[in-house]
Scaffold this motif. Sequence first.
Motif, short mmCIF file in Angstrom:
data_model
loop_
_atom_site.label_atom_id
_atom_site.label_comp_id
_atom_site.label_asym_id
_atom_site.label_seq_id
_atom_site.Cartn_x
_atom_site.Cartn_y
_atom_site.Cartn_z
N LYS A 11 -10.88 8.28 -3.11
CA LYS A 11 -11.62 7.73 -1.98
C LYS A 11 -12.36 6.43 -2.32
O LYS A 11 -12.88 5.76 -1.44
CB LYS A 11 -12.63 8.76 -1.46
N LEU A 32 -11.71 3.41 5.18
CA LEU A 32 -12.13 4.46 4.25
C LEU A 32 -13.52 4.21 3.69
O LEU A 32 -14.16 5.12 3.16
CB LEU A 32 -11.12 4.58 3.11
N ASP A 33 -14.00 2.98 3.80
CA ASP A 33 -15.32 2.61 3.28
C ASP A 33 -16.37 2.51 4.38
O ASP A 33 -17.50 2.11 4.14
CB ASP A 33 -15.22 1.27 2.53
N GLY A 51 -11.30 10.00 8.45
CA GLY A 51 -10.61 9.52 7.26
C GLY A 51 -10.52 10.50 6.11
O GLY A 51 -9.84 10.21 5.12
N LYS A 52 -11.17 11.65 6.22
CA LYS A 52 -11.20 12.55 5.06
C LYS A 52 -9.83 13.09 4.69
O LYS A 52 -9.58 13.47 3.55
CB LYS A 52 -12.17 13.70 5.31
N ASP A 53 -8.88 13.15 5.64
CA ASP A 53 -7.53 13.65 5.35
C ASP A 53 -6.50 12.52 5.33
O ASP A 53 -5.29 12.78 5.41
CB ASP A 53 -7.13 14.69 6.42
N LYS A 60 -15.81 8.50 8.91
CA LYS A 60 -15.67 9.24 7.66
C LYS A 60 -14.95 10.56 7.89
O LYS A 60 -14.10 10.98 7.09
CB LYS A 60 -17.06 9.49 7.04
N ASN A 90 -10.51 4.93 -9.76
CA ASN A 90 -9.37 4.96 -8.86
C ASN A 90 -8.54 3.71 -9.11
O ASN A 90 -8.99 2.78 -9.79
CB ASN A 90 -9.84 5.01 -7.40
N ASP A 142 -11.03 9.63 -8.42
CA ASP A 142 -11.55 9.77 -7.06
C ASP A 142 -10.79 8.83 -6.13
O ASP A 142 -11.11 7.64 -6.04
CB ASP A 142 -13.05 9.44 -7.03
N VAL A 200 -3.68 9.02 0.38
CA VAL A 200 -4.39 8.45 -0.76
C VAL A 200 -3.51 7.40 -1.43
O VAL A 200 -2.28 7.55 -1.52
CB VAL A 200 -4.82 9.52 -1.79
#
Length: 444
Positions: A255, A207-208, A218-220, A215, A165, A253, A223
Amino acid sequence: MAMNIKRPNGTEDVLPKDVYKWHTIEKIARETAESFGFSEIRIPTFESTNLFLRSVGETTDVVQKEMYTVKAKETEFTLRPEGTAGTIRAMLQNGLLNEALPQKVYYMLSCFRHERPQAGRLREFHQFGIEMAGSAAPSADAEVIMLAKTLLDRLGLKNIELHINSIGCPSCRAKYHEALRAFFEPHKEELCDTCKERLVKNPMRILDCKSPICKEIGKDAPVILDYLCDECSEHFEKFQKYLSKFGIKFIVDPKIVRGLDYYTKSVFEFITTEIGAQGTVCAGGRYDGLIEQLGGQHTPALGFAMGFERLLLVMDKQGCDYLTPKKCDIYFATMGDAALEKAMELVKGLREYGYCAEYDLMGRGIKAQMKYANKIGAVYTMVLGDNELNDGKARLKEMESGEEKEMILNEKFTANFENEYFNKILDVMDDENGSMFAFAGEDK
């Protein structure tokens, strides 16, 4: 009385029967790094606490929850939670960055974090890592990943995915932070207490977060790749191009943000699904602002670290090969003081040639001595008593086959034994099922 003192929770003892596995990783890691032009550096186990506050970041879990910090009179020190900050400090303090660039170093060290112990995550853990300072080129990013992949391949690991990333530079990341705050603000009351603080100071750290609730929220989230400036976007594109040139497969990735604040632009992880939740076996990236942050001139830098314990979990799971443990090359079973003195004379000569030679130190009978020789895996044995000393010769027995050969007990004994050993290795090499690692004399 039974001993009731045990090792601290979250630490492990590496016993003699298992240490050869560690030696395998250390040997292959050292040889791989040096083949890429990296040199070893060794740094202190503890550093000034301010070093980690300035580099790792005050909002990280490492600083807030995991560091082991002690005060000695007026000074505060912290056991290193990772290797990069101390290594960069050493480069600065010792003037390495004034020499030819890029500076390329590697290290093998122990780190300390106060975490809940589990498989692949200990409070004292061990890392192999590399740091490269001086190059801003995306080809350097591909180079350090090539080193990591080469090492993983040489260790025999399979089914390892590379995730990459870009987390941008401070300029484009500021816009991304604004977008994250706008996204998370409506969910503020649902976030854990740590992430409520992160929302103000560093929203990307949300995000971490390990909290399942955070989690899920934060999935949506937006980015970072949608917010990269032109320079960071070009760097990331070239980085991917060079990985493809090396023939390295990867997954983009978005994320991946990494757990330490000093990262910029490229970040990456090598991940396996074979050891449960702690599946990252190698992680790293670029940290172009860290050296300047620690008081040096602006110098781009990057690196990675991989944990020994996790590597061993995967290698054991996949049945990877290890170097054969060092065995006793020859054991002298003795009867009487004169034979013991002769054995001491013979082992001295053999050890000077690099052989592992042993003799009885317990005053055992001959039968018990032979049992001991078998238990320690002695390749050869030789019985010495009055008859052998009077004749000036004794029989050398290969334990695995039971074959025996008469040897003269004179000043040429060591050379004759070496010839016998060397000829046996040649026989093994001629055997289509043989292996150079079948004997402990690999380095002779």
